[in-house]
Design an enzyme around this catalytic site. Structure first.
Site, mmCIF file in Angstrom:
data_model
loop_
_atom_site.group_PDB
_atom_site.id
_atom_site.type_symbol
_atom_site.label_atom_id
_atom_site.label_comp_id
_atom_site.label_asym_id
_atom_site.label_seq_id
_atom_site.Cartn_x
_atom_site.Cartn_y
_atom_site.Cartn_z
ATOM 1 C CD GLU A 130 13.646 2.649 9.832
ATOM 2 O OE1 GLU A 130 13.977 3.797 10.209
ATOM 3 O OE2 GLU A 130 14.190 1.620 10.242
ATOM 4 C CB CYS A 175 12.777 10.206 7.919
ATOM 5 S SG CYS A 175 13.525 8.792 7.184
ATOM 6 C CD GLU A 177 10.235 13.916 10.496
ATOM 7 O OE1 GLU A 177 9.174 13.326 10.753
ATOM 8 O OE2 GLU A 177 11.216 13.365 9.967
ATOM 9 C CE LYS A 194 -1.909 2.867 2.739
ATOM 10 N NZ LYS A 194 -1.911 4.041 1.853
HETATM 11 C C1 UN1 Z 1 17.919 8.529 2.381
HETATM 12 O O1 UN1 Z 1 18.324 9.316 3.201
HETATM 13 O O2 UN1 Z 1 18.388 8.489 1.239
HETATM 14 O O3 UN1 Z 1 11.755 8.289 4.671
HETATM 15 C C2 UN1 Z 1 16.855 7.546 2.708
HETATM 16 C C3 UN1 Z 1 12.943 8.583 4.694
HETATM 17 C C4 UN1 Z 1 13.936 7.508 5.133
HETATM 18 C C5 UN1 Z 1 14.843 7.098 4.035
HETATM 19 C C6 UN1 Z 1 15.949 8.031 3.788
HETATM 20 N N1 UN1 Z 1 13.210 6.364 5.623
HETATM 21 O O4 UN1 Z 1 13.313 9.687 4.343
#
Ligand code: UN1
Length: 484
Positions: A250, A284, A385, A175
């Site tokens: 994550e 992130c 964030e 999804k």
């Molecule tokens: C990156 O820094 O190239 O959602 C990957 C995000 C992370 C992945 C970053 N889970 O930005």
């Protein structure tokens, strides 16, 4: 006529049971409609889960090298279309074409890496207390897994979940974020063209509250890998845990770049800009705090402001553009709210801070790259964030203070340190609370073959990518074989 895309369930492209469709608009120019997508209901997701369940026994028995060949063919298909997929990614998500094409190339590398993993050992042989016992433990697939992925890396993140999930013998219901379904469509098409059997990979485009919720609650789904917000992720994990499932999360970051007295200021500025402004800060792993020791703080801030003012913002399809739009009206609203909040909290706006209007910006979600200084550690712009092109500069008294500031956050995804001093670098590697540390490179970035993930509130569950992914997508079966 815009194209009407469908879900992919049990090897068939199919409409959702609810006929409602959503337009996929270009965030650089909302007059451009990239096609309409279905809105999968819970019933559609349940059908996809049933299909994945039926496909599981035979996929789990398919020899691993054969699974690897399918991954290789999907990689070849994507590689051959990297420009087309990259352009689609830019037009639906907004990041520049150079970044989007790089992301597709990353997806291809991930597929090739896990194709290689399909030839690696699947277990371990142990000594046994029994003289004639052959004792081994094997990693076996879990069953149906659900992948819930964000819009900011619509190619790389689904690929780095899907490739190991499939390589290790699981079947998948995928999804994607409902605002970036076109890249997902390409990804699933790559596997379809590669000859993946029906039901092994299913695509449900729809809302989290519908299709996503079914994945989370349906007992046939053994594991969910989720990348997205803390708010959604922690709720999801609680529900999955309650029914005995496995979750991998994550989540957010508030990643610092730490600039020490001996740093090359020009290099520090470049790394800050790359980390903070590429993908419009929507990673992130983006840099959102610059922690700089007092002696070099003014030089650094001035050089950073001068560089940021030069950045060309615009439609990511134009080759001279450094930074594209935010992904959506909601994202733009959130970023502008944080900018207003930063001003109210007493931070000093050094550059940027406004929505860009008129001309090429008129129909897009463009916000100027923004720097705040005089930011104190407990301000919300230093703690939450933002997920946009905003950097907060914090001054540190000395190295101890820089480390304390870096760790003064509930997050712990990535951090970057700019220094030539090896002893200092080693100390910071030890003391900074982050899952990924960069010495003299930007906070973002993740190579396919190494573990990726954070500490503290940034992640929960097992790491992604590399060999680490196997721990999440398989479980042990321990076997004692004795002669009769
Ligand atoms: C990156 O820094 O190239 O959602 C990957 C995000 C992370 C992945 C970053 N889970 O930005």
């Amino acid at each position: 006529m815009t194209q009407a895309y469908q879900n992919y369930i049990d090897g068939q492209w199919t409409d959702a049971s609810d006929r409602a469709r959503t337009s996929n608009l270009n965030p650089a120019n909302t007059r451009e409609d990239l096609g309409t997508f279905p809105s999968a209901t819970r019933a559609d997701a349940a059908r996809a889960i049933d299909a994945a369940q039926r496909a599981f026994p035979s996929w789990a028995r398919t020899p691993m090298p054969q699974r690897g060949e399918i991954l290789t063919r999907a990689a070849d298909w994507m590689h051959a279309r990297r420009d087309e997929i990259g352009a689609a990614l830019t037009r639906e998500e907004g990041k520049t074409f150079a970044e989007a094409r790089g992301e597709v190339a990353r997806g291809v590398s991930i597929l090739r890496y896990y194709a290689g993993e399909c030839l690696q050992p699947t277990g371990e042989v142990y000594p046994s207390a029994g003289a004639a016992t052959f004792l081994f433990a094997e990693r076996v697939p879990l069953g149906v897994v659900g992948l819930i992925t964000p819009w900011n890396f619509p190619c790389a993140i689904p690929t780095w979940k899907m490739a190991p999930a499939l390589a290790y013998g699981n079947t998948v219901v995928f999804k994607p974020a409902e605002i970036t379904p076109l890249t997902a469509w390409y990804l699933v098409s790559a596997f379809e063209q590669a000859g993946l059997p029906p039901g092994v990979l299913n695509l449900v485009v729809g809302r989290g509250s519908q299709a996503g919720q079914e994945l989370v609650e349906n007992g046939q789904v053994k594991a969910i890998s989720f990348t997205g917000s803390n708010q959604v992720g922690t709720r999801l994990a609680a529900t999955v845990a309650q029914r005995g499932g496995k979750a991998q999360l994550e989540l957010g970051g508030k990643n610092p770049i730490i600039i020490l007295n001996d740093a090359d200021i020009a290099r520090a500025v470049e790394l800050t800009v790359q980390g903070a402004m590429l993908s419009t800060g929507q990673k992130c792993t983006a840099t959102s705090r610059a922690i700089v020791t007092r002696e070099v703080a003014n030089d650094y801030r001035d050089a950073l402001a001068a560089r940021v003012k030069q950045l060309r913002v615009g439609d990511g399809m134009q080759s001279d553009v450094y930074m594209g739009p935010l992904v959506s009206a909601d994202a733009e609203k959130t970023v502008l709210e944080y900018i207003a909040l930063g001003k109210n909290e007493g931070a000093r706006l050094v550059t940027g801070g406004e929505k860009l209007r008129g001309g090429e910006f008129e129909n897009g979600f463009f916000v100027a790259p923004t720097i705040f200084d005089n930011v104190t550690p407990d301000m919300r712009i230093a703690q939450e964030e933002i997920f946009g092109p905003v950097v907060s500069v914090l001054q540190a008294r000395d190295i101890d203070d820089a480390i304390a500031l870096a760790n003064h956050t509930r997050f712990g995804l990535s951090a970057s340190v700019v220094t030539r001093d090896l002893n200092l670098a080693l100390r910071l590697i030890r003391e900074i609370e982050a899952g990924v540390i960069h010495i003299n490179s930007m906070t973002a970035g993740a190579e396919p073959h190494v573990p990726f993930g954070g500490t503290k509130a940034s992640s929960s569950g097992l790491r992604e990518q590399g060999k680490a992914a196997r721990e999440f997508f398989t479980e042990w079966k321990t076997v004692y074989v004795d002669p009769l």
